[in-house]
Write a protein that holds these residues in place. Structure first.
Motif, PDB file in Angstrom:
ATOM      1  N   SER A   1       0.836  -1.190   0.000  1.00 44.05           N
ATOM      2  CA  SER A   1       0.000   0.000   0.000  1.00 44.05           C
ATOM      3  C   SER A   1       0.878   1.251   0.000  1.00 44.05           C
ATOM      4  O   SER A   1       2.096   1.173   0.184  1.00 44.05           O
ATOM      5  CB  SER A   1      -0.921   0.008   1.228  1.00 44.05           C
ATOM      6  OG  SER A   1      -1.709  -1.158   1.279  1.00 44.05           O
ATOM      7  N   GLY A   2       0.250   2.376  -0.200  1.00 50.66           N
ATOM      8  CA  GLY A   2       0.941   3.656  -0.165  1.00 50.66           C
ATOM      9  C   GLY A   2      -0.099   4.756  -0.126  1.00 50.66           C
ATOM     10  O   GLY A   2      -1.303   4.503  -0.077  1.00 50.66           O
ATOM     11  N   PHE A   3       0.340   6.015  -0.178  1.00 46.73           N
ATOM     12  CA  PHE A   3      -0.604   7.126  -0.196  1.00 46.73           C
ATOM     13  C   PHE A   3       0.041   8.324  -0.881  1.00 46.73           C
ATOM     14  O   PHE A   3       1.254   8.509  -0.869  1.00 46.73           O
ATOM     15  CB  PHE A   3      -1.087   7.487   1.213  1.00 46.73           C
ATOM     16  CG  PHE A   3       0.010   7.750   2.209  1.00 46.73           C
ATOM     17  CD1 PHE A   3       0.422   9.042   2.487  1.00 46.73           C
ATOM     18  CD2 PHE A   3       0.625   6.701   2.870  1.00 46.73           C
ATOM     19  CE1 PHE A   3       1.431   9.290   3.411  1.00 46.73           C
ATOM     20  CE2 PHE A   3       1.632   6.926   3.806  1.00 46.73           C
ATOM     21  CZ  PHE A   3       2.035   8.229   4.080  1.00 46.73           C
ATOM     22  N   ILE A   4      -0.823   9.146  -1.506  1.00 51.08           N
ATOM     23  CA  ILE A   4      -0.370  10.287  -2.297  1.00 51.08           C
ATOM     24  C   ILE A   4      -0.227  11.500  -1.377  1.00 51.08           C
ATOM     25  O   ILE A   4      -1.162  11.862  -0.667  1.00 51.08           O
ATOM     26  CB  ILE A   4      -1.366  10.597  -3.422  1.00 51.08           C
ATOM     27  CG1 ILE A   4      -1.608   9.344  -4.281  1.00 51.08           C
ATOM     28  CG2 ILE A   4      -0.852  11.737  -4.297  1.00 51.08           C
ATOM     29  CD1 ILE A   4      -2.742   9.492  -5.279  1.00 51.08           C
ATOM     30  N   VAL A   5       0.953  12.111  -1.395  1.00 49.15           N
ATOM     31  CA  VAL A   5       1.219  13.241  -0.494  1.00 49.15           C
ATOM     32  C   VAL A   5       1.266  14.587  -1.217  1.00 49.15           C
ATOM     33  O   VAL A   5       1.359  15.627  -0.563  1.00 49.15           O
ATOM     34  CB  VAL A   5       2.541  13.030   0.283  1.00 49.15           C
ATOM     35  CG1 VAL A   5       2.419  11.862   1.238  1.00 49.15           C
ATOM     36  CG2 VAL A   5       3.719  12.841  -0.664  1.00 49.15           C
ATOM     37  N   SER A   6       1.212  14.582  -2.547  1.00 51.32           N
ATOM     38  CA  SER A   6       1.213  15.853  -3.279  1.00 51.32           C
ATOM     39  C   SER A   6       0.430  15.693  -4.566  1.00 51.32           C
ATOM     40  O   SER A   6       0.378  14.612  -5.154  1.00 51.32           O
ATOM     41  CB  SER A   6       2.645  16.318  -3.587  1.00 51.32           C
ATOM     42  OG  SER A   6       3.265  15.439  -4.493  1.00 51.32           O
ATOM     43  N   ALA A   7      -0.207  16.794  -5.018  1.00 54.34           N
ATOM     44  CA  ALA A   7      -1.063  16.744  -6.195  1.00 54.34           C
ATOM     45  C   ALA A   7      -0.299  16.398  -7.465  1.00 54.34           C
ATOM     46  O   ALA A   7      -0.892  15.942  -8.449  1.00 54.34           O
ATOM     47  CB  ALA A   7      -1.787  18.076  -6.362  1.00 54.34           C
ATOM     48  N   ASP A   8       1.032  16.611  -7.455  1.00 58.33           N
ATOM     49  CA  ASP A   8       1.808  16.281  -8.653  1.00 58.33           C
ATOM     50  C   ASP A   8       2.258  14.832  -8.660  1.00 58.33           C
ATOM     51  O   ASP A   8       3.078  14.442  -9.498  1.00 58.33           O
ATOM     52  CB  ASP A   8       3.007  17.225  -8.810  1.00 58.33           C
ATOM     53  CG  ASP A   8       3.880  17.268  -7.567  1.00 58.33           C
ATOM     54  OD1 ASP A   8       3.470  16.715  -6.530  1.00 58.33           O
ATOM     55  OD2 ASP A   8       4.979  17.854  -7.637  1.00 58.33           O
TER      56      ASP A   8
ATOM     57  N   GLY B   1      -0.253  11.445 -14.159  1.00 54.62           N
ATOM     58  CA  GLY B   1      -1.427  11.516 -13.299  1.00 54.62           C
ATOM     59  C   GLY B   1      -1.993  12.927 -13.255  1.00 54.62           C
ATOM     60  O   GLY B   1      -1.250  13.905 -13.258  1.00 54.62           O
ATOM     61  N   ASP B   2      -3.325  13.053 -13.222  1.00 54.38           N
ATOM     62  CA  ASP B   2      -3.944  14.364 -13.081  1.00 54.38           C
ATOM     63  C   ASP B   2      -5.136  14.246 -12.138  1.00 54.38           C
ATOM     64  O   ASP B   2      -5.719  13.188 -11.959  1.00 54.38           O
ATOM     65  CB  ASP B   2      -4.392  14.927 -14.434  1.00 54.38           C
ATOM     66  CG  ASP B   2      -5.319  13.978 -15.179  1.00 54.38           C
ATOM     67  OD1 ASP B   2      -5.633  12.897 -14.638  1.00 54.38           O
ATOM     68  OD2 ASP B   2      -5.732  14.318 -16.289  1.00 54.38           O
ATOM     69  N   ASP B   3      -5.459  15.373 -11.524  1.00 57.87           N
ATOM     70  CA  ASP B   3      -6.585  15.417 -10.594  1.00 57.87           C
ATOM     71  C   ASP B   3      -6.435  14.344  -9.507  1.00 57.87           C
ATOM     72  O   ASP B   3      -7.364  13.599  -9.218  1.00 57.87           O
ATOM     73  CB  ASP B   3      -7.906  15.229 -11.345  1.00 57.87           C
ATOM     74  CG  ASP B   3      -9.111  15.596 -10.483  1.00 57.87           C
ATOM     75  OD1 ASP B   3      -8.944  16.425  -9.554  1.00 57.87           O
ATOM     76  OD2 ASP B   3     -10.200  15.042 -10.713  1.00 57.87           O
ATOM     77  N   LEU B   4      -5.252  14.295  -8.917  1.00 57.17           N
ATOM     78  CA  LEU B   4      -4.966  13.259  -7.922  1.00 57.17           C
ATOM     79  C   LEU B   4      -5.379  13.713  -6.525  1.00 57.17           C
ATOM     80  O   LEU B   4      -5.067  14.829  -6.103  1.00 57.17           O
ATOM     81  CB  LEU B   4      -3.466  12.931  -7.924  1.00 57.17           C
ATOM     82  CG  LEU B   4      -2.902  12.310  -9.208  1.00 57.17           C
ATOM     83  CD1 LEU B   4      -1.394  12.198  -9.123  1.00 57.17           C
ATOM     84  CD2 LEU B   4      -3.532  10.955  -9.461  1.00 57.17           C
ATOM     85  N   PRO B   5      -6.078  12.861  -5.791  1.00 58.33           N
ATOM     86  CA  PRO B   5      -6.428  13.195  -4.408  1.00 58.33           C
ATOM     87  C   PRO B   5      -5.198  13.117  -3.520  1.00 58.33           C
ATOM     88  O   PRO B   5      -4.261  12.366  -3.793  1.00 58.33           O
ATOM     89  CB  PRO B   5      -7.448  12.122  -4.036  1.00 58.33           C
ATOM     90  CG  PRO B   5      -7.108  10.962  -4.921  1.00 58.33           C
ATOM     91  CD  PRO B   5      -6.568  11.538  -6.203  1.00 58.33           C
ATOM     92  N   VAL B   6      -5.186  13.884  -2.441  1.00 57.74           N
ATOM     93  CA  VAL B   6      -4.012  13.981  -1.571  1.00 57.74           C
ATOM     94  C   VAL B   6      -4.453  13.822  -0.115  1.00 57.74           C
ATOM     95  O   VAL B   6      -5.508  14.332   0.282  1.00 57.74           O
ATOM     96  CB  VAL B   6      -3.291  15.340  -1.756  1.00 57.74           C
ATOM     97  CG1 VAL B   6      -2.107  15.465  -0.818  1.00 57.74           C
ATOM     98  CG2 VAL B   6      -2.836  15.513  -3.197  1.00 57.74           C
ATOM     99  N   VAL B   7      -3.649  13.143   0.688  1.00 55.42           N
ATOM    100  CA  VAL B   7      -3.955  13.020   2.114  1.00 55.42           C
ATOM    101  C   VAL B   7      -3.586  14.309   2.840  1.00 55.42           C
ATOM    102  O   VAL B   7      -2.802  15.122   2.348  1.00 55.42           O
ATOM    103  CB  VAL B   7      -3.168  11.848   2.754  1.00 55.42           C
ATOM    104  CG1 VAL B   7      -3.560  10.526   2.126  1.00 55.42           C
ATOM    105  CG2 VAL B   7      -1.666  12.082   2.681  1.00 55.42           C
TER     106      VAL B   7
END
Length: 457
Positions: free
Chosen positions: A84-91, A138-144
């Motif tokens: 698993s992992g998680f997105i930390v920035s919109a880019d 990637g575009d329009d990525l959700p961020v924690v």
């Protein structure tokens, strides 16, 4: 009775909104690695999950007999693993565990909307078991939302989202069981201990507080069975984000370094050093040309505070030093010979891991000493190898206080009751001056590493 139960249920936290708002920024990470020819065992999860940690701290499970293993005859073979992992920035920057992507030839990130995007590896930090990925196109990525692990308190609720056993976006909840845990495999990470159910595939996933902020990265479990047993560990997000920024901006991670070997201060050592209660980090060895040596730190010093923060356990010191920027000056409060002094030290950069090994000593003329010990002069070659100016070599240990203290043949005694030992005659004089029935410290070098023992004559 029913009303009491309903009231209790209403007092428990409701995680539904938290899960709905944050699942989108949690990702499933699948990797492909081409194996060499020969028969291998392919794992649907990370190779390190059962190989690279001590038995009691296997990340998540099993060995070749596990029902989740697939035997792969022939070659070359592709091994697939996931985590698993998680997105930390919109880019598109993603945080996960290093062991999730270690050795991968291809990394695919799957989002909650079922998009599958290729990711490149930006950098890793094996010491903290962290890796930074970058999602391509990637575009329009959700961020924690990133929180502060330093504000966590024992007993507060936390929630994990990940893909245990491949079941995507599984939510499990529990409480913070303890903070600042030190594990044998990781000296520079003060782990968050929780009772959140963590299993294979949760590696690298986020740990949320009730405000929906990420406060940790789920990384390891304590297990005797290979599965979850109620004790799991997460990397604090404060430390993880520090690593992330260094990898993103510089491609490498640098950590502060003091250059000492330390050990816990137990009750007997506290008594022998004049402390009213066990506390601090006992310096067993100061490395040559290290920041500690330049600052004047000595073996036998007990570090009681670092930059004004108390050192209760020896494991408190390495993370504090590691987080200090290289070149910054820190202040150590040290107990030396019964006096408290302050030592300013310019923190260096943690070098690559290495090892020191002592060579075997050449037999010399032995001297039988009290305490059940037989000692001999330390050979000059061994002095040079270890970089010390004296000591006595223990060749035999009979029944007595020394054996009870844990002294063994081939140990090198360099200090007794806080008196330096440079020769057999100095050792004999120190033995004769020992107080009867009082705990005294003994500094020994064993297999190239110094440690303090406690002896009661």
């Amino acid at each position: 009775m029913l009303g009491v139960q309903s009231a209790a249920a209403r007092s428990l936290p409701d995680f539904t909104e938290l899960v709905e708002e944050n699942s989108g920024a949690v990702v499933n990470i699948s990797t492909t690695q081409t194996m060499q020819s020969g028969t291998r065992y392919g794992l649907p999860f990370s190779q390190r999950d059962f190989e690279q940690l001590p038995e009691f701290f296997q990340d998540f499970f099993g060995g070749p007999n596990s029902p989740f293993h697939r035997r792969q005859p022939g070659a070359p073979q592709e091994r697939h693993s996931m985590g698993s992992g998680f997105i930390v920035s919109a880019d598109g920057y993603v945080l996960t565990n290093n062991h999730v992507i270690e050795g991968a030839d291809e990394i695919v990130v799957r989002l909650s909307d079922r998009r599958e995007l290729m990711a490149t590896l930006v950098g890793t930090d094996p010491r903290s078991d962290l890796a930074v990925l970058k999602i391509e196109n990637g575009d329009d990525l959700p961020v924690v939302k990133v929180g502060r692990s330093s504000e966590l308190k024992t007993g507060e609720w936390v929630l994990a989202i990940g893909s245990p056993f491949g079941f995507d976006y599984t939510a499990t909840a529990g409480i913070v069981s303890a903070l600042g845990r030190s594990l044998p495999s990781e000296n520079y990470v003060p782990f968050i201990q929780t009772d959140v159910a963590i299993n294979p595939g949760n590696s690298g996933g986020p740990l949320f507080n009730l405000d929906g902020e990420v406060v940790g990265i789920n990384s390891q479990i304590y297990t005797r069975s290979g599965g979850f047993m109620g004790v799991s560990f997460a990397i604090p997000i404060d430390d993880a984000m520090n690593v992330f920024r260094q990898i993103r901006d510089h491609g490498i991670v640098s950590r502060g370094w003091l250059g000492v070997l330390i050990q816990e201060v137990n009750r007997d050592l506290a008594e022998s050093f004049g402390l009213r209660r066990p506390r601090g980090a006992l310096v067993a060895e100061v490395m040559t040309n290290s920041p500690a040596e330049e600052a004047g730190l000595k073996a036998g010093d007990i570090v009681l505070a670092y930059d004004g923060e108390e050192i209760s356990l020896s494991s408190d010191l390495p993370p504090k030093v590691g987080r200090t920027p290289v070149g910054e000056t820190a202040t150590l409060e040290v107990l030396r010979g019964g006096d408290r002094i302050e030592l300013p030290v310019v923190i260096g950069e943690l070098p690559d891991e290495g090892s020191q090994q002592a060579q075997q000593a050449t037999p010399q003329e032995s001297t039988t000493a009290p305490l059940g010990l037989v000692v001999e002069p330390l050979p000059a070659k061994l002095k040079d190898t270890l970089g010390i100016d004296g000591g006595v070599l223990v060749t035999n240990v009979g029944r007595g206080a020394a054996l009870n203290a844990g002294i063994r043949p081939k140990d090198i005694i360099t200090e007794l009751d806080r008196k330096p030992i440079r020769s057999v005659s100095e050792f004999m004089a120190a033995v004769r001056a020992l107080p009867e029935g009082k705990a005294v410290s003994v500094r020994v070098i064993r297999q190239g590493r110094a440690t303090y023992l406690v002896m009661k004559p």
